[in-house]
Design a protein around this motif. Structure first.
Motif, mmCIF file in Angstrom:
data_model
loop_
_atom_site.group_PDB
_atom_site.id
_atom_site.type_symbol
_atom_site.label_atom_id
_atom_site.label_comp_id
_atom_site.label_asym_id
_atom_site.label_seq_id
_atom_site.Cartn_x
_atom_site.Cartn_y
_atom_site.Cartn_z
ATOM 1 N N PRO A 124 15.306 11.271 2.507
ATOM 2 C CA PRO A 124 14.706 12.108 3.564
ATOM 3 C C PRO A 124 15.601 13.268 3.982
ATOM 4 N N GLY A 125 16.921 13.036 4.069
ATOM 5 C CA GLY A 125 17.855 14.130 4.361
ATOM 6 C C GLY A 125 17.968 14.452 5.835
ATOM 7 N N ASP A 126 17.829 15.745 6.157
ATOM 8 C CA ASP A 126 18.118 16.242 7.508
ATOM 9 C C ASP A 126 16.877 16.836 8.176
ATOM 10 N N GLY A 127 16.992 16.967 9.512
ATOM 11 C CA GLY A 127 16.013 17.733 10.289
ATOM 12 C C GLY A 127 14.585 17.329 9.979
ATOM 13 N N ILE A 128 13.748 18.341 9.755
ATOM 14 C CA ILE A 128 12.328 18.037 9.527
ATOM 15 C C ILE A 128 12.108 17.342 8.187
ATOM 16 N N GLY A 129 13.122 17.342 7.314
ATOM 17 C CA GLY A 129 13.012 16.583 6.065
ATOM 18 C C GLY A 129 12.657 15.132 6.366
ATOM 19 N N ARG A 130 13.278 14.564 7.399
ATOM 20 C CA ARG A 130 13.039 13.162 7.759
ATOM 21 C C ARG A 130 11.618 12.995 8.308
ATOM 22 N N GLU A 131 11.174 13.998 9.067
ATOM 23 C CA GLU A 131 9.855 13.885 9.713
ATOM 24 C C GLU A 131 8.722 14.012 8.697
ATOM 25 N N VAL A 132 8.852 14.956 7.781
ATOM 26 C CA VAL A 132 7.760 15.117 6.804
ATOM 27 C C VAL A 132 7.796 13.990 5.769
ATOM 28 N N MET A 133 9.009 13.478 5.502
ATOM 29 C CA MET A 133 9.096 12.338 4.576
ATOM 30 C C MET A 133 8.421 11.106 5.182
ATOM 31 N N ALA A 134 8.633 10.889 6.486
ATOM 32 C CA ALA A 134 8.052 9.690 7.125
ATOM 33 C C ALA A 134 6.536 9.670 6.944
ATOM 34 N N LEU B 80 1.592 7.596 1.113
ATOM 35 C CA LEU B 80 1.811 6.885 -0.156
ATOM 36 C C LEU B 80 1.409 5.418 -0.038
ATOM 37 N N GLU B 81 1.670 4.849 1.143
ATOM 38 C CA GLU B 81 1.317 3.440 1.346
ATOM 39 C C GLU B 81 -0.194 3.245 1.231
ATOM 40 N N VAL B 82 -0.941 4.182 1.805
ATOM 41 C CA VAL B 82 -2.407 4.082 1.720
ATOM 42 C C VAL B 82 -2.847 4.233 0.264
ATOM 43 N N LEU B 83 -2.230 5.189 -0.437
ATOM 44 C CA LEU B 83 -2.594 5.401 -1.847
ATOM 45 C C LEU B 83 -2.209 4.177 -2.681
ATOM 46 N N GLU B 84 -1.088 3.587 -2.328
ATOM 47 C CA GLU B 84 -0.639 2.382 -3.053
ATOM 48 C C GLU B 84 -1.690 1.285 -2.940
ATOM 49 N N SER B 85 -2.215 1.069 -1.730
ATOM 50 C CA SER B 85 -3.172 -0.029 -1.584
ATOM 51 C C SER B 85 -4.501 0.321 -2.247
ATOM 52 N N GLY C 296 -3.180 0.868 -6.371
ATOM 53 C CA GLY C 296 -2.255 -0.081 -7.004
ATOM 54 C C GLY C 296 -1.253 0.624 -7.890
ATOM 55 N N LEU C 297 -0.519 1.562 -7.314
ATOM 56 C CA LEU C 297 0.334 2.441 -8.121
ATOM 57 C C LEU C 297 1.549 1.731 -8.721
ATOM 58 N N GLY C 298 2.040 0.710 -8.032
ATOM 59 C CA GLY C 298 3.240 0.020 -8.520
ATOM 60 C C GLY C 298 4.506 0.816 -8.268
ATOM 61 N N LEU C 299 4.550 1.518 -7.135
ATOM 62 C CA LEU C 299 5.766 2.275 -6.808
ATOM 63 C C LEU C 299 6.735 1.387 -6.039
ATOM 64 N N LYS D 214 -2.578 12.271 9.495
ATOM 65 C CA LYS D 214 -3.728 11.391 9.745
ATOM 66 C C LYS D 214 -5.018 12.063 9.259
ATOM 67 N N ALA D 215 -5.124 13.371 9.492
ATOM 68 C CA ALA D 215 -6.318 14.094 9.023
ATOM 69 C C ALA D 215 -6.426 13.989 7.498
ATOM 70 N N VAL D 216 -5.279 14.017 6.828
ATOM 71 C CA VAL D 216 -5.285 13.886 5.358
ATOM 72 C C VAL D 216 -5.688 12.469 4.962
ATOM 73 N N ILE D 217 -5.101 11.477 5.626
ATOM 74 C CA ILE D 217 -5.435 10.076 5.306
ATOM 75 C C ILE D 217 -6.937 9.836 5.519
ATOM 76 N N ASP D 218 -7.461 10.414 6.590
ATOM 77 C CA ASP D 218 -8.888 10.236 6.887
ATOM 78 C C ASP D 218 -9.784 10.820 5.795
ATOM 79 N N GLN D 219 -9.245 11.743 5.007
ATOM 80 C CA GLN D 219 -10.071 12.381 3.963
ATOM 81 C C GLN D 219 -9.869 11.745 2.591
ATOM 82 N N LEU D 220 -9.031 10.712 2.498
ATOM 83 C CA LEU D 220 -8.736 10.161 1.160
ATOM 84 C C LEU D 220 -9.989 9.567 0.497
ATOM 85 N N ASP D 221 -10.826 8.901 1.298
ATOM 86 C CA ASP D 221 -12.051 8.322 0.711
ATOM 87 C C ASP D 221 -12.956 9.417 0.147
ATOM 88 N N ALA D 222 -13.168 10.442 0.987
ATOM 89 C CA ALA D 222 -14.047 11.534 0.551
ATOM 90 C C ALA D 222 -13.445 12.228 -0.681
#
Ligand code: ATP
Length: 365
Positions: A10-20, A26-31, A34-37, A351-359
């Protein structure tokens, strides 16, 4: 099932925030896919250096070397420097260590983002800049010198081996884009009318072009390219260029579609690849939760695409395409981050992105 090791820094500053938030997505995509990451989190960066005197935690370089991909936030803080005055930038060491010769910077207008160019076709902007990242004028770093306080000299280096792998990579990228409906064009951006090294660059480009007859290979001088990127950027598809030119032209490209918060990046080698947003740690807005995570999310999508393509994992490629499409749908649906004048915080945009994953998944089919 295959397991793919991803080194997460993640690194520094906003790097940590955008990584989080990228990891949440990624967790939603994993479920779903089944990416196996298998994610391995690592410490490093300027704040870490301030505390420990090291830019990366022990063993991190080796962990990155053995990982299947590296997912990077941002590292560096303006007030934290090595004793020689240079900034903490371990990703530059990784570029050299892992032979990451192709800096891939997609430039694409997202829905509802402010049009920088007042032209109806500005919404069609969709091209990729490939910046050679190992040599060119940057090969002179640490070698250039000033003679008697009267003359400074820097030397550009272009090698055949590096050019061949760079151009082959670029043509293959143009082929993949063509399969998805893009024009199938690769433009060599150079200054071959003035510099021997650039004429050599172009000569090797023309040689490699013969192996990719389905791609329209052409050339453009870098100065004319700068002009045409303002006059008709929608005509470009894939562009490949020397390191210094790529450094400059990719900032111009990012500016054309709304700036740093939207600009993803992949640093690709033959065996390794690092994915990160083009922006830095932005200490001015860090800690407020308002960073735009789009560049990080699109870089994550590029990682999935690269891993899937490399390992023949179709579901991973689909997951990458789904994430990219979900970003588009989120913007089309009215999500606007703060840097573009909107109200969405980092987590709200994710969250707006996660909400659009199905569509997005059903749109891709
Ligand atoms: P570096 O040299 O490490 O790349 P930099 O000094 O060029 O960093 P950035 O850290 O990229 O600069 O930030 C430049 C400015 O752009 C910041 O001050 C910040 O306001 C803005 N910015 C960059 N990234 C984002 C983002 N993801 N969301 C919102 N604003 C951003």
């Amino acid at each position: 099932m295959n397991e793919f090791q991803v080194a997460v820094l993640p690194g520094d500053g906003i790097g940590r925030e955008v990584m989080a938030v990228a990891l949440e997505v990624l967790e939603v995509l994993e479920s779903r896919f089944g990416l196996g990451l298998a994610l391995q989190h690592h410490d490093g960066g300027a704040a870490y250096y301030r505390e420990t005197g090291r830019d990366l935690a022990p063993g991190v370089m080796e962990a990155c070397r053995s990982a299947d991909a590296i997912l990077f936030g941002a590292m560096g803080l303006p007030d934290v420097r090595f004793p020689d005055g240079t900034e903490i930038a371990p990703h530059l060491d990784m570029r050299r260590e892992f032979g990451l010769f192709a800096g891939v910077r997609p430039v694409r207008a997202l829905p509802n983002t402010p049009a920088i160019l007042a032209h109806p076709r500005a919404a069609e902007i969709d091209f990729v800049i490939i910046r050679e990242s190992m040599e060119g004028l940057f090969a002179s770093r640490g070698v250039g010198y000033v003679e008697d306080d009267r003359i400074a000299r820097e030397t550009m280096v272009i090698t055949r081996d590096n050019c061949e792998r760079l151009f082959d990579f670029s043509f293959r990228l143009a082929e993949r884009r063509k399969a998805k409906g893009r024009p199938g064009r690769l433009t060599c951006v150079d200054k071959a009318n003035v510099f021997v090294a650039m004429a050599f660059f172009r000569k090797i480009f023309d040689e490699r072009a013969k192996g990719f007859p389905d791609i329209r290979a052409d050339h453009h001088y870098v100065d004319a390219t700068a002009l045409d990127l303002l006059r008709k950027p929608w005509e470009f598809d894939v562009m490949v260029m020397e390191n210094m030119f790529g450094d400059i032209i990719s900032d111009l490209g990012g500016g054309l579609v709304g700036g740093m918060g939207l600009a993803p990046c992949a640093e690709i080698g033959l065996e390794h690849a690092l994915f990160q947003p083009s922006h830095g740690s932005a200490p001015d807005i860090a800690g407020q939760g308002i960073a735009n995570p789009t560049a990080m999310l699109l870089s994550t999508a590029m990682m999935l695409d690269w891993l899937g393509e490399r390992h023949g994992q179709e579901s991973m490629v689909t997951a990458g395409a789904t994430l990219e499409r979900a970003v588009d749908l989120a913007f089309a649906g009215g999500a606007v981050p703060r840097d573009l004048g909107g109200r969405h915080t980092t987590t709200e945009l994710a969250k707006a992105v996660i909400d659009q994953l199905d569509a997005a998944a059903s749109a891709i089919g």
